[in-house]
Every structure is written in structure tokens, then in C-alpha cells.
Design an enzyme around this catalytic site. Structure first.
Site, short mmCIF file in Angstrom:
data_model
loop_
_atom_site.label_atom_id
_atom_site.label_comp_id
_atom_site.label_asym_id
_atom_site.label_seq_id
_atom_site.Cartn_x
_atom_site.Cartn_y
_atom_site.Cartn_z
CD GLU A 109 -1.44 2.26 1.92
OE1 GLU A 109 -1.42 3.30 1.23
OE2 GLU A 109 -1.02 2.19 3.08
CG ASP A 120 -4.12 7.07 -8.89
OD1 ASP A 120 -3.39 7.77 -8.17
OD2 ASP A 120 -4.73 6.07 -8.47
CD GLU A 151 -0.24 -1.54 -7.77
OE1 GLU A 151 0.73 -1.35 -7.02
OE2 GLU A 151 -1.36 -1.00 -7.60
CB CYS A 209 -6.65 6.34 -4.62
SG CYS A 209 -6.23 5.28 -3.21
CE LYS A 238 -1.09 8.56 5.19
NZ LYS A 238 -2.35 9.16 5.71
NE ARG A 276 -2.62 9.81 -5.83
CZ ARG A 276 -3.06 8.78 -5.08
NH1 ARG A 276 -3.08 8.88 -3.77
NH2 ARG A 276 -3.47 7.67 -5.64
N GLY A 277 2.41 11.78 -3.38
CA GLY A 277 3.03 11.43 -2.12
C GLY A 277 4.49 11.04 -2.25
#
Length: 272
Positions: A81, A185, A218, A178, A83, A246-247
Site C-alpha cells: 500500500e 491517478d 496495478e 485511488c 502510503k 503522488r506522495g
């Protein structure tokens, strides 16, 4: 562990000490069951994770920084995951290592453990020269089409012409959300195939039908692969999706019918 226990979409505290348990695994089978994919995978491939927020301390307490690229095999039992990976990487911020290579090996081992697969990759110095790539093949985005379906993805839109081709096409119009947070995304998809020719206009509508779809990167890649494969009897098919960052992380799935596939160049496109 169920996805509801992950840290996605929740307020999080960054740990100031290295903690491999921060990595949250998600079994691939969960999302593949939805697509009718069993353990006999219809593709080969890899998920390329580019990470731009990596730092630790050297033996003198001076920060080291780098950019990481990690390759998670498509046949791994689990994915990570995103994050949780971000929080995990930031747990190294006050961690002392002998060299950036030591950090690299720790990360590769932890990722291999959580995915149950051999993860490869390396950490590059940030002064490494970067060359932007250009998506290969014919761009189909300038077609003058009417769109009215933005989700769920509609595989009935995939049509073909009764002519055999071997070609590569790409589109910058792929967008999904997401699965957990709903954050967008944005992706560029490159498709290479051999067989009956895709009808560009209907296929572009198909890609646009992902616009309001809530799935992990994915899963979107594998859904597109399966939908094309089921619609057209092809001799060869590969898809490569380059998602924007992202992030501090971008995820770029690659899937191919060719067991001896060559890895994509992993050059950044302009939106990365």
C-alpha cells in the site's frame, strides 16, 4: 489484514525511527478475483516504483538523500500500500547507515519480505542526469470523438478492424481514482501489440471510461490488459502505464504476454 486497517485516507504520525512493520501488504488475489484472474497468470511483468523522498544519516549524522527505483514482480503474492511505503521510507530519516548502499539493501530485503517475491532496484544520487522520455508509438488523443461514459470501465467499447498489424500506440488521457482515498491517478499508457488492429476512436472512449473508476494502479493496468486480450485474439500484447507522482511516489505497471520481456526504460515522461 483488511484494507480498512491500512493508513490510506487517515491522519498519520511519521515515526522518527526505522520501522519495517509500517509496510502494509495487500494480496494481489483480492483484486485479481474481480478480473477473473487466477494463479495461472495470463501475463508477465513488473510494477516499477519510483520514490523521490529517501533520506537517512551517515555515521557523522549528516543527511544522505537519493531517488529510489524498485521493481516488484507481477507474480508477487502481495503489493505494498503506497502510503505505508511513504511512511516506511520516512522512518529512515534519523537512521544511521554506513552508506546509501546499505540503506538500499535494507529496503530491498524488507520489500521482498512483505511482497513474498524477489524485489530488485537501487537508490540513485540526486545529481544523476535525468533525460525525459517521450511515449513511444502513435498518439491517439487528438481524435475528434464524443464521450459520455466515465465509469465504470466499459470493455464493450474495444473494437477492432479486420486487418493485421504490429504497432504501438499511446494515450495521455488515462485517469482513475485511488480505491480508498478517491484521489486522482493520472497516467500515460503505452500499448504494443500484434494482431487485429484496434479501432482508435472506440478504444480511446474505453480508456476515458476509467475516469471515475476507483481502483489501484496495478488493478487498472491488469483490467486493461485482460479487456484487450479478451476482445481481440492477439499474438502479442504489452501495456505500460506511467502514472504521475503522488506522495513522493509514482507507480508504473508493465504487463506483457512475453515471458522474456524487456523492462521499459523507466524514463520520466514530462508529467512526472
Amino acid at each position: 489484514m483488511p484494507l480498512s486497517t491500512s493508513l490510506l485516507g487517515k491522519k498519520s504520525t511519521y515515526k522518527d525511527s526505522y520501522d519495517a512493520t509500517l509496510l502494509f501488504k495487500i494480496p494481489r488475489i483480492n483484486n485479481r478475483n474481480v478480473l477473473g484472474i487466477n494463479n495461472n497468470l495470463p501475463f508477465y511483468g513488473v510494477d516499477i516504483w519510483n520514490t523521490y523522498e529517501i533520506s537517512c544519516l551517515n555515521k557523522n549524522g549528516k543527511p544522505l538523500v537519493g531517488i529510489g527505483t524498485f521493481y516488484i514482480p507481477a507474480d508477487s503474492e502481495n503489493i505494498v500500500e503506497s502510503k505505508s511505503f511513504k511512511l516506511y521510507l520516512n522512518s529512515f530519516n534519523n537512521f544511521i547507515v554506513k552508506s546509501i548502499e546499505e540503506l538500499e539493501q535494507i529496503i530491498l530485503q524488507d520489500l521482498s519480505n512483505v511482497t513474498c517475491a524477489k524485489v530488485t532496484g537501487r537508490i540513485f544520487p540526486i545529481n544523476t542526469k535525468i533525460e525525459f522520455g517521450i511515449p513511444s508509438g502513435k498518439n491517439i488523443d487528438n481524435l475528434d470523438i464524443v464521450c459520455n461514459n466515465y465509469g465504470p470501465p466499459d470493455n464493450s467499447l474495444i473494437e477492432y478492424e479486420d486487418v493485421l498489424v504490429e504497432e504501438e500506440i499511446h494515450s495521455n488521457l488515462l485517469k482513475s481514482n485511488c480505491l480508498v482515498t478517491g484521489q486522482p491517478d493520472w497516467g500515460t499508457i503505452v500499448i504494443k501489440y500484434k494482431g487485429k488492429k484496434l479501432k482508435y476512436d472506440s478504444f480511446l472512449r474505453y480508456l476515458i471510461s476509467f475516469r471515475n473508476c476507483n481502483e489501484f494502479a496495478e488493478q487498472c493496468a491488469e483490467r486493461i490488459f485482460i479487456d484487450i486480450k479478451n476482445a481481440i485474439n492477439l499474438d502479442f500484447l504489452s501495456i505500460y502505464i506511467v502514472y504521475t507522482r503522488r506522495g513522493g511516489i509514482d507507480i508504473c505497471p508493465y504487463r506483457s504476454t512475453d515471458k522474456s520481456y524487456a523492462l521499459p526504460s523507466n524514463k520520466r515522461f514530462i508529467r512526472q
